[in-house]
Every structure is written in C-alpha cells, then in structure tokens.
Design a protein around this motif. Structure first.
Motif, PDB file in Angstrom:
ATOM      1  N   LYS A  99      -1.160  12.352   1.650  1.00 11.82           N
ATOM      2  CA  LYS A  99      -1.664  12.287   3.017  1.00 11.82           C
ATOM      3  C   LYS A  99      -0.981  11.246   3.896  1.00 11.82           C
ATOM      4  O   LYS A  99      -1.324  11.078   5.061  1.00 11.82           O
ATOM      5  N   CYS A 100       0.010  10.527   3.362  1.00  8.48           N
ATOM      6  CA  CYS A 100       0.660   9.520   4.202  1.00  8.48           C
ATOM      7  C   CYS A 100       1.584  10.213   5.214  1.00  8.48           C
ATOM      8  O   CYS A 100       2.420  11.021   4.831  1.00  8.48           O
ATOM      9  N   PRO A 101       1.423   9.913   6.511  1.00  8.77           N
ATOM     10  CA  PRO A 101       2.278  10.570   7.506  1.00  8.77           C
ATOM     11  C   PRO A 101       3.756  10.205   7.362  1.00  8.77           C
ATOM     12  O   PRO A 101       4.622  10.955   7.819  1.00  8.77           O
ATOM     13  N   TYR A 102       4.060   9.087   6.729  1.00  9.69           N
ATOM     14  CA  TYR A 102       5.455   8.674   6.550  1.00  9.69           C
ATOM     15  C   TYR A 102       6.050   9.150   5.225  1.00  9.69           C
ATOM     16  O   TYR A 102       7.201   9.552   5.166  1.00  9.69           O
ATOM     17  N   HIS A 103       5.281   9.050   4.135  1.00  9.14           N
ATOM     18  CA  HIS A 103       5.846   9.288   2.795  1.00  9.14           C
ATOM     19  C   HIS A 103       5.128  10.377   2.001  1.00  9.14           C
ATOM     20  O   HIS A 103       5.493  10.627   0.863  1.00  9.14           O
ATOM     21  N   HIS A 104       4.121  10.981   2.539  1.00  5.78           N
ATOM     22  CA  HIS A 104       3.292  11.967   1.817  1.00  5.78           C
ATOM     23  C   HIS A 104       2.655  11.368   0.574  1.00  5.78           C
ATOM     24  O   HIS A 104       1.542  10.889   0.644  1.00  5.78           O
ATOM     25  N   ASP A 105       3.397  11.337  -0.562  1.00  5.31           N
ATOM     26  CA  ASP A 105       2.721  10.999  -1.819  1.00  5.31           C
ATOM     27  C   ASP A 105       2.971   9.570  -2.309  1.00  5.31           C
ATOM     28  O   ASP A 105       3.115   9.328  -3.495  1.00  5.31           O
ATOM     29  N   CYS A 106       2.986   8.608  -1.376  1.00  2.00           N
ATOM     30  CA  CYS A 106       3.000   7.189  -1.784  1.00  2.00           C
ATOM     31  C   CYS A 106       1.586   6.810  -2.254  1.00  2.00           C
ATOM     32  O   CYS A 106       0.676   7.636  -2.241  1.00  2.00           O
ATOM     33  N   LEU A 107       1.405   5.547  -2.644  1.00  3.96           N
ATOM     34  CA  LEU A 107       0.093   5.095  -3.138  1.00  3.96           C
ATOM     35  C   LEU A 107      -1.026   5.407  -2.140  1.00  3.96           C
ATOM     36  O   LEU A 107      -2.033   6.027  -2.494  1.00  3.96           O
ATOM     37  N   GLY A 121       0.813  -1.222   0.000  1.00  2.00           N
ATOM     38  CA  GLY A 121       0.000   0.000   0.000  1.00  2.00           C
ATOM     39  C   GLY A 121       0.841   1.263   0.000  1.00  2.00           C
ATOM     40  O   GLY A 121       0.351   2.334  -0.359  1.00  2.00           O
ATOM     41  N   HIS A 122       2.100   1.137   0.412  1.00  2.00           N
ATOM     42  CA  HIS A 122       2.966   2.322   0.444  1.00  2.00           C
ATOM     43  C   HIS A 122       3.918   2.353  -0.751  1.00  2.00           C
ATOM     44  O   HIS A 122       4.945   3.049  -0.717  1.00  2.00           O
ATOM     45  N   ALA A 123       3.569   1.637  -1.799  1.00  2.00           N
ATOM     46  CA  ALA A 123       4.381   1.651  -3.021  1.00  2.00           C
ATOM     47  C   ALA A 123       4.551   3.094  -3.517  1.00  2.00           C
ATOM     48  O   ALA A 123       3.679   3.941  -3.311  1.00  2.00           O
TER      49      ALA A 123
END
Ligand code: ATP
Ligand code: ZN
Length: 291
Positions: A168-176, A153-155
């Motif tokens: 919106k990912c708190p770790y990567h912002h613009d991951c999948l 999911g974090h691809a």
C-alpha cells in the motif's frame, strides 16, 4: 520549569504542559485539518500558558538542518495542505520562547531514553506501527539525523510466502509500511486490525514483516533496546511472535545475553505508553532552553 510539548501527528496534534521531570499536568488535542485551523488552535493554547520553552515532535518528512532556509518545515508530505509548511516558524512568530524541533519518532525515542523503557541507556530504536510506520533512534546518546533523518518505516523486506497482497505504499508498494502498517492490514484482510484479533494468520504475517525490520535495525544500529509502539502494537500477542522471529532470523549470529536469554526485556512496548511522544517533546523543550 514550565515547558510546552507538541506531538504533531497526521491525525491529531496533541499539546501539553509539563516540567523537566516529565510530569505532564495538562493536555489537549486538535484534529489535523488545515495548517491555519490546527496551528491557530495550537497557538491560542500556548499564548495563555506562559511556558519557558516548547518542544515539537512532528510527522514528516521534516527539515532538521539548522543552517537550512527551510529548517523547521514539514517538507514533502503527501498530506494535503501541509506540504512545505513552516510549522516551527509559524509557532515562533506568535510564541516568543525557545522551540526545539525533531521528528515525532525521534521525540518518542528521546522520551523513552529519559524516562521510559530505555532509561539510562545511550541507544535505542523507537518504532511506531500505526497509520504509517516510522522509527527514531538514539545513537551514543544523540538523536540520529544525517542526510535528512532516518526513514526506517520504508525499509525493504522479503515477502511472506503466503502473502499475495500487493502493498500500500504510494512510493514503494511492498516496503515495510506498505505491507505492515494499520491500513495495509485493513486492505489485505478487509477488516480493521482490532477486529482481527482472533485470526492467527494475520499476526503471523505481521510479525514476520516487523521482525525483519527489527533484525535489520539490530544489524545496522546495534541499539540496546527496541521499543515498539503505535496502534497496531495494541495487539500484545505480536510481541512474543516478533521476538521468536527475530531470534530465528539472527540465528545466533549476534551473541549478546539480551538476545539469547533476555529478549523479552529487549523488544518491549513503550515504558511511557501513549505519553512517549509528548514526554519526548518536553525533553526537546528542556534541551532547547539549556542550549
Ligand atoms: N487495537 C488495535 N489493534 C490493531 N490495530 C489497531 C488497533 N488500534 C489501532 N489500530 C490501527 O492502528 C492505526 C492507527 O494508528 P495509531 O493509533 O498509532 O494512530 P496514528 O497516530 O494515526 O498513527 P501514526 O502514528 O502513523 O500517525 C489504524 O490503522 C488502526 O486500524
Ligand atoms: Zn514505502
């Protein structure tokens, strides 16, 4: 066999009773609040049911390594109260039967291989696009674990040229997940997904991201079936958009009939509908009993 199943989600825990044929005869759901409250309800439910074994498909990350001291824990989740929580151990303390344990999405993939859209195949990827994005995989008939377990999911994906959304990912912002899960759609467009059905641009961008992930999963795992579920995939118009994008992105490089002529039957919704996770948990229970 009387088997118990738990789909432990970040929003709710669904518990059910079923058998080795995947027939579900009872189900109940409890909101995910604190572990004490939610697990208290789960334990109460199973105490009276006299099942032979239980399977848990859990939100994660989880520890699936049987030789680890934290096997059966929900580990580094940002979800309040559930960080480093021994979900399997707590249930085992109160219900003394064999308990199988895996991720929610691995369980769903297992259910789909046993009784659903991937029945009879030895590989598939199950992706859920909901509050988060997660994927489980069966490879050569086995659930895929490894270092931890897959976190597909974090691809990482390429940005759509017309999309300025920061992610919106708190770790990567613009991951999948950061770009394509339900909350990302809501934040980008200011409305929930189900209210945006008529807005073609929403689904064009969404399909572009999901298709990139699917294309990468095809390259990396070579699954015989790709199953897309979760709340966002209730927008059925996404299926043809994703299939077209995947075909374009592959550009004929992977030469298989499934991709060239039968892609409608290759990228599909769950055969078990909303029961994929619970059914998969039944398979986990059955397997634990047979071991
Ligand atoms: N019909 C729909 N169309 C578009 N988006 C939807 C629809 N129904 C639900 N969603 C979105 O899906 C998300 C909820 O996903 P889902 O229903 O799979 O629940 P969940 O179990 O909380 O998710 P997760 O599996 O990530 O924990 C929300 O962001 C919601 O806006
Ligand atoms: Zn991420």
């Amino acid at each position: 066999m009387k088997l118990g199943a738990i789909e432990a989600g970040g929003t709710k825990f669904v518990c059910g009773i079923g058998n080795e044929h995947g027939e579900i005869t009872d189900r109940i759901s409890f909101p995910t609040t604190t572990p004490e409250e939610t697990m208290g309800q789960v334990i109460q439910y199973f105490k009276e049911k006299d099942v032979e074994a239980i399977g848990i498909g859990s939100f994660g990350p989880v520890d699936l390594n049987k030789s680890s001291s934290t096997y059966g824990y929900i580990t580094t989740t940002p979800k309040p109260y559930w960080n480093q929580y021994p979900v399997l151990g707590e249930l085992q303390k109160h219900v003394n039967v064999p308990i199988g344990f895996d991720t929610d999405v691995n369980a769903a993939a297992l259910g789909e291989v046993e009784w659903g859209a991937a029945r009879g195949l030895s590989s598939c990827v199950y992706v859920t696009i909901g509050t988060g994005i997660g994927a489980g995989a069966i490879v050569e008939g086995k659930l895929l674990h490894g270092l931890l377990h897959p976190e597909m999911g974090h691809a990482l994906i390429k940005r759509h040229p017309e999309d300025p959304f920061e992610g919106k990912c708190p770790y990567h912002h613009d991951c999948l997940e950061g770009m394509a899960a339900g909350p990302a759609i809501e934040m980008r467009w200011g409305k929930k997904g189900h209210e945006l059905e008529q807005n073609d641009k929403v689904w064009e961008i969404e399909a572009y991201y999901l298709a990139q992930a699917v294309t990468n999963f095809i390259y990396i795992l070579s699954p015989e079936k790709i199953i897309l579920g979760g709340g966002v995939m209730k927008q059925k118009q996404l299926f043809p958009l994703i299939r077209n994008n995947v075909a374009q992105m592959l550009n004929g490089y992977v030469q298989k009939r499934e991709l060239a002529e039968a892609i409608d039957d290759y990228i599909v919704p769950p055969g078990l509908g909303d029961n994929a996770g619970l059914s998969g948990a039944l398979v986990l229970a059955k397997r634990e009993l047979q071991q």
